[in-house]
Design a protein around this motif. Sequence first.
Motif, PDB file in Angstrom:
ATOM      1  N   LEU A  43       0.859  -1.187   0.000  1.00 33.71           N
ATOM      2  CA  LEU A  43       0.000   0.000   0.000  1.00 33.71           C
ATOM      3  C   LEU A  43       0.893   1.234   0.000  1.00 33.71           C
ATOM      4  O   LEU A  43       1.912   1.276   0.695  1.00 33.71           O
ATOM      5  N   ALA A  44       0.489   2.235  -0.764  1.00 32.53           N
ATOM      6  CA  ALA A  44       1.261   3.478  -0.801  1.00 32.53           C
ATOM      7  C   ALA A  44       0.297   4.639  -1.020  1.00 32.53           C
ATOM      8  O   ALA A  44      -0.713   4.502  -1.712  1.00 32.53           O
ATOM      9  N   LEU A  45       0.624   5.776  -0.419  1.00 35.24           N
ATOM     10  CA  LEU A  45      -0.176   6.982  -0.649  1.00 35.24           C
ATOM     11  C   LEU A  45       0.205   7.574  -2.001  1.00 35.24           C
ATOM     12  O   LEU A  45       1.390   7.643  -2.323  1.00 35.24           O
ATOM     13  N   THR A  46      -0.776   8.007  -2.753  1.00 38.77           N
ATOM     14  CA  THR A  46      -0.470   8.727  -3.994  1.00 38.77           C
ATOM     15  C   THR A  46      -0.130  10.177  -3.635  1.00 38.77           C
ATOM     16  O   THR A  46      -0.343  10.609  -2.494  1.00 38.77           O
ATOM     17  N   ALA A  47       0.342  10.935  -4.612  1.00 38.26           N
ATOM     18  CA  ALA A  47       0.656  12.346  -4.357  1.00 38.26           C
ATOM     19  C   ALA A  47      -0.613  13.095  -3.943  1.00 38.26           C
ATOM     20  O   ALA A  47      -0.601  13.940  -3.039  1.00 38.26           O
TER      21      ALA A  47
END
Lengths: 144, 132
Positions: A85-89
Amino acid sequence: MTEGKAQAGPGGSHPRHVLVPLLNSPVRLSVVAALSPVDRAGFGVVRDLVEVTDSALSKQVAALEAAGWVAVSKDRVGRRPLTWLALTAEGRAVYRRHVAALRAIAEGDGAGHDPDAAGAAPGGEDLPAGGVVRDAGMRRLSGG
Amino acid sequence: MGALDRAAAMERAARARSGWYARYLWVFAAAQAALVPMALLWHGPVAALAFTLAVTTLVAGLSLYAARQRIVRRGFGARHGVLIGLWAAVYSASLLFGLLVFVDSRTFAAVAASACALPLVVGAVLERRRAS
Protein backbone atom coordinates in the motif's frame (compact mmCIF):
# COMPACT_ATOMS: atom_id res chain seq x y z
CA MET A 1 3.48 15.62 12.46
CA THR A 2 2.80 17.10 9.00
CA GLU A 3 2.62 20.88 8.87
CA GLY A 4 0.54 23.09 6.69
CA LYS A 5 -2.00 25.82 6.94
CA ALA A 6 -5.67 25.09 6.44
CA GLN A 7 -6.99 26.79 3.38
CA ALA A 8 -10.43 28.22 2.83
CA GLY A 9 -12.83 25.69 1.33
CA PRO A 10 -15.55 26.37 -1.18
CA GLY A 11 -18.23 26.92 1.52
CA GLY A 12 -16.45 29.71 3.43
CA SER A 13 -13.34 30.54 5.40
CA HIS A 14 -13.92 28.23 8.37
CA PRO A 15 -11.39 25.36 8.32
CA ARG A 16 -14.17 22.78 8.64
CA HIS A 17 -14.98 23.37 4.97
CA VAL A 18 -11.59 21.91 4.09
CA LEU A 19 -12.23 18.66 5.96
CA VAL A 20 -12.52 15.63 3.74
CA PRO A 21 -15.59 13.49 4.56
CA LEU A 22 -13.80 10.30 3.50
CA LEU A 23 -11.18 10.89 6.20
CA ASN A 24 -13.72 11.48 8.96
CA SER A 25 -13.67 7.71 9.52
CA PRO A 26 -11.09 6.93 12.25
CA VAL A 27 -9.91 3.80 10.41
CA ARG A 28 -9.43 5.53 7.07
CA LEU A 29 -7.66 8.46 8.73
CA SER A 30 -5.40 6.01 10.58
CA VAL A 31 -4.57 4.15 7.37
CA VAL A 32 -3.64 7.35 5.56
CA ALA A 33 -1.69 8.62 8.59
CA ALA A 34 0.26 5.34 8.78
CA LEU A 35 1.16 5.59 5.08
CA SER A 36 2.13 9.25 5.14
CA PRO A 37 5.72 8.89 6.44
CA VAL A 38 6.55 5.86 4.24
CA ASP A 39 7.06 5.10 0.57
CA ARG A 40 5.05 1.93 0.91
CA ALA A 41 4.01 -0.57 3.53
CA GLY A 42 2.82 -4.14 3.43
CA PHE A 43 -0.88 -4.82 3.94
CA GLY A 44 -0.14 -6.79 7.12
CA VAL A 45 1.94 -3.97 8.57
CA VAL A 46 -0.84 -1.43 8.06
CA ARG A 47 -3.38 -3.90 9.47
CA ASP A 48 -1.27 -4.36 12.60
CA LEU A 49 -0.67 -0.64 13.01
CA VAL A 50 -4.33 0.26 12.65
CA GLU A 51 -5.47 -2.82 14.62
CA VAL A 52 -8.26 -3.98 12.34
CA THR A 53 -9.06 -7.25 10.62
CA ASP A 54 -7.97 -8.08 7.07
CA SER A 55 -11.47 -7.69 5.70
CA ALA A 56 -12.07 -4.38 7.47
CA LEU A 57 -8.80 -2.99 6.12
CA SER A 58 -9.55 -4.28 2.61
CA LYS A 59 -12.85 -2.43 2.63
CA GLN A 60 -11.31 0.86 3.76
CA VAL A 61 -8.38 0.56 1.37
CA ALA A 62 -10.79 -0.09 -1.50
CA ALA A 63 -12.58 3.17 -0.68
CA LEU A 64 -9.30 5.09 -0.52
CA GLU A 65 -8.09 3.48 -3.73
CA ALA A 66 -11.35 4.40 -5.50
CA ALA A 67 -10.76 8.01 -4.40
CA GLY A 68 -7.27 7.84 -5.94
CA TRP A 69 -5.46 8.40 -2.64
CA VAL A 70 -3.96 4.97 -2.07
CA ALA A 71 -2.17 2.81 -4.63
CA VAL A 72 -2.31 -0.96 -4.19
CA SER A 73 0.28 -3.17 -5.83
CA LYS A 74 0.70 -6.91 -5.65
CA ASP A 75 3.99 -8.72 -5.47
CA ARG A 76 5.10 -12.23 -4.83
CA VAL A 77 7.75 -13.55 -2.44
CA GLY A 78 8.35 -17.11 -3.53
CA ARG A 79 4.85 -18.52 -3.55
CA ARG A 80 3.42 -16.02 -1.08
CA PRO A 81 1.47 -13.10 -2.49
CA LEU A 82 2.35 -9.73 -1.02
CA THR A 83 0.22 -6.60 -1.18
CA TRP A 84 1.85 -3.18 -0.90
CA LEU A 85 0.00 0.00 0.00
CA ALA A 86 1.26 3.48 -0.80
CA LEU A 87 -0.18 6.98 -0.65
CA THR A 88 -0.47 8.73 -3.99
CA ALA A 89 0.66 12.35 -4.36
CA GLU A 90 -2.97 13.41 -4.26
CA GLY A 91 -3.61 11.32 -1.16
CA ARG A 92 -0.66 12.89 0.57
CA ALA A 93 -1.87 16.41 -0.27
CA VAL A 94 -5.43 15.65 0.87
CA TYR A 95 -4.15 14.20 4.16
CA ARG A 96 -1.99 17.25 4.85
CA ARG A 97 -4.91 19.61 4.20
CA HIS A 98 -7.24 17.52 6.37
CA VAL A 99 -4.80 17.48 9.30
CA ALA A 100 -4.12 21.21 8.93
CA ALA A 101 -7.87 21.86 9.06
CA LEU A 102 -8.27 19.69 12.15
CA ARG A 103 -5.41 21.52 13.83
CA ALA A 104 -6.90 24.90 12.87
CA ILE A 105 -10.25 23.88 14.34
CA ALA A 106 -8.65 22.57 17.52
CA GLU A 107 -6.63 25.75 17.95
CA GLY A 108 -9.60 27.96 17.12
CA ASP A 109 -7.93 29.48 14.04
CA GLY A 110 -11.06 29.58 11.88
CA ALA A 111 -11.57 33.09 10.48
CA GLY A 112 -14.77 34.97 11.21
CA HIS A 113 -18.15 33.86 12.49
CA ASP A 114 -19.43 30.58 11.24
CA PRO A 115 -23.12 31.10 10.36
CA ASP A 116 -23.82 27.36 10.77
CA ALA A 117 -22.89 27.64 14.44
CA ALA A 118 -25.72 30.16 15.17
CA GLY A 119 -27.93 28.81 17.97
CA ALA A 120 -25.84 25.68 18.25
CA ALA A 121 -23.68 26.61 21.22
CA PRO A 122 -23.76 24.01 24.02
CA GLY A 123 -26.39 24.93 26.59
CA GLY A 124 -28.43 26.81 23.95
CA GLU A 125 -27.14 30.23 25.07
CA ASP A 126 -27.40 33.20 22.73
CA LEU A 127 -24.28 33.90 20.71
CA PRO A 128 -22.64 37.33 20.81
CA ALA A 129 -23.34 39.20 17.60
CA GLY A 130 -20.44 39.06 15.14
CA GLY A 131 -18.13 37.51 17.70
CA VAL A 132 -15.94 34.47 17.39
CA VAL A 133 -17.75 31.75 19.27
CA ARG A 134 -15.35 28.85 18.81
CA ASP A 135 -13.23 29.70 21.81
CA ALA A 136 -16.12 29.44 24.27
CA GLY A 137 -17.46 26.37 22.53
CA MET A 138 -14.08 24.65 22.38
CA ARG A 139 -13.32 25.46 26.02
CA ARG A 140 -16.67 23.98 27.02
CA LEU A 141 -16.10 20.84 24.89
CA SER A 142 -12.62 20.35 26.15
CA GLY A 143 -13.65 21.08 29.71
CA GLY A 144 -10.87 23.63 30.01
CA MET B 1 -8.26 9.83 21.46
CA GLY B 2 -8.93 12.79 19.14
CA ALA B 3 -8.45 12.56 15.41
CA LEU B 4 -5.26 14.66 15.53
CA ASP B 5 -3.75 12.56 18.31
CA ARG B 6 -4.69 9.39 16.47
CA ALA B 7 -3.09 10.58 13.23
CA ALA B 8 0.09 11.65 15.05
CA ALA B 9 0.29 8.31 16.86
CA MET B 10 -0.09 6.41 13.57
CA GLU B 11 2.66 8.45 11.93
CA ARG B 12 4.98 7.83 14.89
CA ALA B 13 4.23 4.11 14.89
CA ALA B 14 4.84 3.81 11.14
CA ARG B 15 8.13 5.71 11.43
CA ALA B 16 9.22 3.43 14.29
CA ARG B 17 8.45 0.32 12.23
CA SER B 18 10.65 1.61 9.42
CA GLY B 19 13.62 1.90 11.77
CA TRP B 20 15.03 -1.41 10.47
CA TYR B 21 17.30 0.54 8.13
CA ALA B 22 19.24 1.93 11.11
CA ARG B 23 20.00 -1.65 12.23
CA TYR B 24 21.06 -2.51 8.69
CA LEU B 25 23.53 0.37 8.66
CA TRP B 26 24.90 -0.45 12.14
CA VAL B 27 25.69 -4.02 11.05
CA PHE B 28 27.26 -2.83 7.80
CA ALA B 29 29.35 -0.27 9.74
CA ALA B 30 30.50 -2.85 12.30
CA ALA B 31 31.56 -5.20 9.52
CA GLN B 32 34.07 -2.60 8.27
CA ALA B 33 36.16 -3.25 11.39
CA ALA B 34 36.86 -6.76 10.10
CA LEU B 35 36.63 -6.46 6.33
CA VAL B 36 38.86 -3.43 5.71
CA PRO B 37 41.86 -4.75 7.71
CA MET B 38 41.29 -8.14 6.09
CA ALA B 39 41.49 -6.56 2.64
CA LEU B 40 44.57 -4.47 3.43
CA LEU B 41 46.67 -6.71 5.67
CA TRP B 42 45.92 -10.31 4.80
CA HIS B 43 47.44 -11.50 1.53
CA GLY B 44 47.45 -14.69 -0.43
CA PRO B 45 44.89 -17.10 -1.86
CA VAL B 46 43.54 -18.15 1.54
CA ALA B 47 43.03 -14.51 2.45
CA ALA B 48 41.29 -13.85 -0.86
CA LEU B 49 38.96 -16.80 -0.32
CA ALA B 50 38.19 -15.82 3.27
CA PHE B 51 37.57 -12.21 2.25
CA THR B 52 35.27 -13.26 -0.57
CA LEU B 53 33.29 -15.52 1.75
CA ALA B 54 33.02 -12.80 4.38
CA VAL B 55 31.84 -10.17 1.92
CA THR B 56 29.39 -12.58 0.28
CA THR B 57 27.94 -13.51 3.66
CA LEU B 58 27.61 -9.87 4.66
CA VAL B 59 25.97 -8.75 1.42
CA ALA B 60 23.67 -11.78 1.26
CA GLY B 61 22.66 -11.41 4.89
CA LEU B 62 21.94 -7.71 4.66
CA SER B 63 20.10 -8.10 1.36
CA LEU B 64 17.92 -10.87 2.79
CA TYR B 65 17.19 -8.76 5.87
CA ALA B 66 16.20 -5.77 3.73
CA ALA B 67 14.07 -7.89 1.40
CA ARG B 68 12.04 -9.24 4.34
CA GLN B 69 11.05 -5.78 5.52
CA ARG B 70 7.49 -4.79 4.82
CA ILE B 71 7.76 -1.04 5.30
CA VAL B 72 9.95 1.42 3.45
CA ARG B 73 10.51 4.99 4.62
CA ARG B 74 9.94 7.86 2.20
CA GLY B 75 13.08 8.73 0.29
CA PHE B 76 14.78 5.46 1.28
CA GLY B 77 16.11 4.79 -2.21
CA ALA B 78 17.87 8.12 -2.54
CA ARG B 79 19.30 7.99 0.99
CA HIS B 80 20.54 4.44 0.54
CA GLY B 81 22.11 5.36 -2.79
CA VAL B 82 23.96 8.31 -1.26
CA LEU B 83 25.23 6.30 1.71
CA ILE B 84 26.41 3.36 -0.36
CA GLY B 85 28.01 5.75 -2.85
CA LEU B 86 29.90 7.52 -0.04
CA TRP B 87 30.96 4.20 1.48
CA ALA B 88 32.15 2.91 -1.92
CA ALA B 89 34.19 6.07 -2.52
CA VAL B 90 35.91 5.86 0.87
CA TYR B 91 36.42 2.10 0.55
CA SER B 92 37.99 2.50 -2.91
CA ALA B 93 40.30 5.24 -1.67
CA SER B 94 41.24 3.07 1.33
CA LEU B 95 42.17 0.16 -0.92
CA LEU B 96 44.12 2.41 -3.26
CA PHE B 97 46.20 4.03 -0.55
CA GLY B 98 46.42 0.91 1.60
CA LEU B 99 47.69 -1.35 -1.16
CA LEU B 100 49.93 1.16 -2.95
CA VAL B 101 51.15 3.69 -0.39
CA PHE B 102 50.66 2.45 3.17
CA VAL B 103 51.37 -1.18 2.44
CA ASP B 104 50.78 -3.51 5.41
CA SER B 105 50.30 -0.54 7.74
CA ARG B 106 48.14 -1.56 10.68
CA THR B 107 47.64 2.05 11.64
CA PHE B 108 46.38 2.91 8.19
CA ALA B 109 44.13 -0.18 8.20
CA ALA B 110 42.56 0.97 11.47
CA VAL B 111 42.06 4.52 10.20
CA ALA B 112 40.65 3.22 6.91
CA ALA B 113 38.21 0.91 8.71
CA SER B 114 36.97 3.87 10.76
CA ALA B 115 36.67 6.05 7.67
CA CYS B 116 34.69 3.38 5.82
CA ALA B 117 32.37 2.95 8.79
CA LEU B 118 31.84 6.70 9.30
CA PRO B 119 29.23 7.42 6.59
CA LEU B 120 27.32 4.31 7.64
CA VAL B 121 27.37 5.30 11.32
CA VAL B 122 26.21 8.83 10.52
CA GLY B 123 23.45 7.36 8.36
CA ALA B 124 22.40 5.00 11.16
CA VAL B 125 22.25 7.83 13.71
CA LEU B 126 20.18 10.00 11.37
CA GLU B 127 17.85 7.09 10.63
CA ARG B 128 17.37 6.41 14.33
CA ARG B 129 16.43 10.05 14.87
CA ARG B 130 13.99 9.99 11.95
CA ALA B 131 12.38 6.81 13.27
CA SER B 132 11.66 8.30 16.70
